[in-house]
Enzyme design. Sequence first.
Site, PDB file in Angstrom:
ATOM      1  N   ASP A  47       3.920 -14.064  55.164  1.00 33.55           N
ATOM      2  CA  ASP A  47       3.494 -14.638  53.944  1.00 33.55           C
ATOM      3  C   ASP A  47       2.144 -15.528  53.870  1.00 33.55           C
ATOM      4  OD1 ASP A  47       3.940 -15.546  51.149  1.00 33.55           O
ATOM      5  OD2 ASP A  47       4.642 -17.723  51.762  1.00 33.55           O
ATOM      6  N   ASP A  79       0.762 -18.266  51.169  1.00 32.18           N
ATOM      7  CA  ASP A  79       0.830 -19.617  50.449  1.00 32.18           C
ATOM      8  C   ASP A  79       2.189 -20.015  51.180  1.00 32.18           C
ATOM      9  OD1 ASP A  79      -1.305 -18.664  48.889  1.00 32.18           O
ATOM     10  OD2 ASP A  79       0.324 -18.434  47.034  1.00 32.18           O
TER      11      ASP A  79
END
Lengths: 177, 177
Positions: B8, B10
């Site tokens: 991922d 963020d």
Amino acid sequence: MKKSIAVDMDGVLADVETHFLNWYNEKNAAHLQRRDIKGKTEAEAFPKPGIVREYASTKGFFSSVPLMPNAVEGLKILNEHFDVFIVSAAMEFPQSLVEKRDWLEMHFPFIHWQQIVFCGSKRVISTDFMIDDHPKNLNPFKGTGLLFEAFHNVDIPHNNRVKSWQEILQYFKLSSS
Amino acid sequence: MKKSIAVDMDGVLADVETHFLNWYNEKNAAHLQRRDIKGKTEAEAFPKPGIVREYASTKGFFSSVPLMPNAVEGLKILNEHFDVFIVSAAMEFPQSLVEKRDWLEMHFPFIHWQQIVFCGSKRVISTDFMIDDHPKNLNPFKGTGLLFEAFHNVDIPHNNRVKSWQEILQYFKLSSS
């Protein structure tokens, strides 16, 4: 639970073949037609080194691409019966990302942003079905692949070849009426 | 064959927590600190309706986000041992698409564009591992999920919680030296 389908953009929803031909002919004072490029690779079809990359990197190229015939109606029906994801290998051309998202929003307003995937390689995508015009995307795919006919794949054997959106709906036994 | 990992952006590569706090404090003459938002949802942490969406839609927000500590070194090592894909649910914020791609290119030049995926829902992603700070992304995931600690998930139980990039490398028995 609905089965899932990954639907390619270029060559399946977007008529990049016509778009490339028009750009190529205009910029090179050429008169290439569909029959001239049938069965050729992109590089053979547009015989100027780097020309495909050049067009695909041009601002406005992807926002002005015409629709494939019956793509809107076909995808709408598919979207009612399947868990649809629009999966485009857009990452090579950064400026295409926003243009492609806007183009989808304009022509396919029934597609939610949660259904859109822009990737580099499609190896990471897992769905039940994948509709794509590039065998390189379908070959590593673990679900059922449908090869959408394009000038560059006509001579490549495939069990599930579809030549139009009507044939996609027929394959899934869905009616367009 | 290398195992694959979806990483991922963020909250894992990009320190959006610090970035949100700084923006929020600056725009609202507030003095929120990390300890004030710990254990809260985003909506509880930043108590102005729509404020998170507003910041995330602001031009320059994603291009100026700081790095998570040791993310560059950690991802570099992971990238040598695994088939790494950077998977970000970026589709909600169209302007973020190019900013996020440019940000990755600037900070992680060893990541090829073929390794980047911007999606809406991560349900479509199939890898052996997924590192994410949102349980909603890990829950439907069929591989092994690692929950990266963030203010909004500290009270959510998870078997594979990692609090830093050092802990990610430890989990995979990789050395950072």
